[in-house]
Scaffold this active site. Structure first.
Site, short mmCIF file in Angstrom:
data_model
loop_
_atom_site.label_atom_id
_atom_site.label_comp_id
_atom_site.label_asym_id
_atom_site.label_seq_id
_atom_site.Cartn_x
_atom_site.Cartn_y
_atom_site.Cartn_z
N GLY A 29 0.79 -1.23 0.00
CA GLY A 29 0.00 0.00 0.00
C GLY A 29 0.82 1.28 0.00
O GLY A 29 0.28 2.36 -0.20
N ALA A 67 5.08 8.65 -9.69
CA ALA A 67 5.37 8.06 -11.01
C ALA A 67 6.55 8.73 -11.69
O ALA A 67 7.20 8.12 -12.54
CB ALA A 67 4.13 8.14 -11.89
N LEU A 71 13.52 11.71 -10.17
CA LEU A 71 14.72 12.27 -10.79
C LEU A 71 15.78 11.17 -10.93
O LEU A 71 16.14 10.54 -9.95
CB LEU A 71 15.30 13.39 -9.92
N GLY A 72 16.27 10.96 -12.15
CA GLY A 72 17.38 10.04 -12.38
C GLY A 72 18.69 10.74 -12.06
O GLY A 72 18.83 11.95 -12.28
N LYS A 127 20.81 1.07 -5.49
CA LYS A 127 21.01 -0.24 -6.14
C LYS A 127 22.32 -0.89 -5.70
O LYS A 127 23.34 -0.20 -5.56
CB LYS A 127 20.99 -0.07 -7.67
N HIS A 158 21.13 -4.34 -9.04
CA HIS A 158 21.29 -3.49 -10.21
C HIS A 158 21.29 -4.28 -11.52
O HIS A 158 20.67 -3.87 -12.51
CB HIS A 158 22.59 -2.68 -10.06
#
Ligand code: A2P
Length: 316
Positions: free
Chosen positions: A9, A14, A17-18, A77, A110
């Site tokens: 939940g 959506a 920031l990469g 990651k 990763h």
């Protein structure tokens, strides 16, 4: 902002920031600009080698008091050189220390490829890899679940996993990953993978949504098609009074994927977030569907071995 939901939940914005390819010296101000613009989701990784600077920026923002740690979703990651089960927790703790956090929201494996422990950089020869027998991915995954149970991360998942690799993990009887982060854009739409993930309640994050034009030259193919200069994307952008990048981001959101465009430019950082307001119609979606050409910008070349140890990493 559209939110996607984990199985328990919890929500995740959506659009995030990469931070891959965001250089030290730039990434900190990018993270601050993003949080000030309204982003509440930052995607990181140990191998981006910029987590300490991201951490400094986060602590500066949190110290100002308007945005709290619990308001922001932070992903990181596990790098390929820490797949052995006893290496997962120390790697996660190093990332937490660099980011200045006491928990992550999401921790991902990763790549489904293991390197020799301690290997810095990329493998140069076969002994730089561990075989799947030496570092079974199911054991790496168990260590990820254990780290979550310990409270070091709220959620766990994988990245760059094909259907075949997800199926294999499912066959081990383990709890399924909560996320699969993969390359996804109109030239690589991955409908089957999306359907598999939907069926198994695995969220999907789209990386390189804009075509990652800023990645190192040695990672680029010859005559790469440009997403940002695609004619159809350009026409749809004009129709909506938007930029091509915004159409690519809105398309990812419309497909119920999470998307992490990278930028270090404050104006483009804001522009990318504003894609949340663009509604593509059925005609737009049909036109974009026709652009699929199974083209990968990130080909996994660094993971090919002479003996084909890991085969074609994407199984395609
Ligand atoms: P910059 O960081 O200078 O903004 P991806 O997310 O697919 O990895 O793509 C990142 C690349 O796209 C970077 O070169 C980034 O440059 C560029 N970029 C990010 N946002 C936009 C935008 N709104 N318009 C054009 N290019 C963008």
């Amino acid at each position: 902002m559209k939110k996607m939901q984990f199985r328990n939940g919890d929500n995740i914005d959506a659009i995030g920031l990469g931070t891959w390819k965001s250089d030290p010296g730039e990434v900190g101000q990018a993270v601050e600009a993003a949080l000030e613009a309204g982003y509440r989701h930052i995607d990181c990784a140990a191998i981006y080698r910029n987590e300490a600077e991201v951490g400094t920026a986060l602590s500066r923002v949190f110290a100002r008091g308007e945005i709290r740690r619990e308001d922001v979703h932070i992903t990181s990651k596990l790098w390929n050189n820490a797949h052995l089960k006893d290496d997962v927790e120390p790697a996660l703790k190093k990332t937490l220390s660099d980011l200045g956090l006491d928990y992550l929201d999401l921790y991902l494996i990763h790549w489904p490829v293991a390197f020799r422990p301690g290997l810095e950089g990329f493998p140069e020869s076969e002994p730089d890899f561990l075989t799947p027998d030496q570092a079974p991915i199911s054991e790496t995954w168990e260590a990820m679940l254990a780290a979550r149970d310990q409270g070091l991360t709220r959620h766990v998942g994988v990245s760059n996993f094909s259907i075949r690799k997800l199926d294999r993990l499912a066959a081990s009887g383990a709890e399924m990953p909560e996320m699969n982060q993969v390359e996804l854009h109109p030239y690589l739409q991955q409908d089957e993978l999306l359907a598999w993930c939907r069926e198994h309640d695995v969220l999907v994050t789209a990386y390189s949504p804009l075509g990652s034009i800023d990645r190192p030259e040695e990672m680029k193919g010859e005559d790469e098609p440009s997403l940002l200069e695609n004619e159809v994307i350009g026409e749809i952008a004009e129709k909506h009074g938007a930029s091509p990048a915004q159409i690519l981001i809105a398309w990812a959101v419309a497909r119920d994927t999470i998307v992490i465009p990278k930028s270090t430019n404050p104006q483009r950082i804001r522009q990318n977030l504003e894609s949340a307001h663009i509604q593509l119609d059925a005609t737009d979606m049909d036109r974009i569907r026709s652009l699929d050409r199974h083209y990968r910008y990130i080909g996994g070349n660094a993971f090919r071995t002479e003996s084909g140890l890991y085969g074609n990493i994407f199984d395609d």
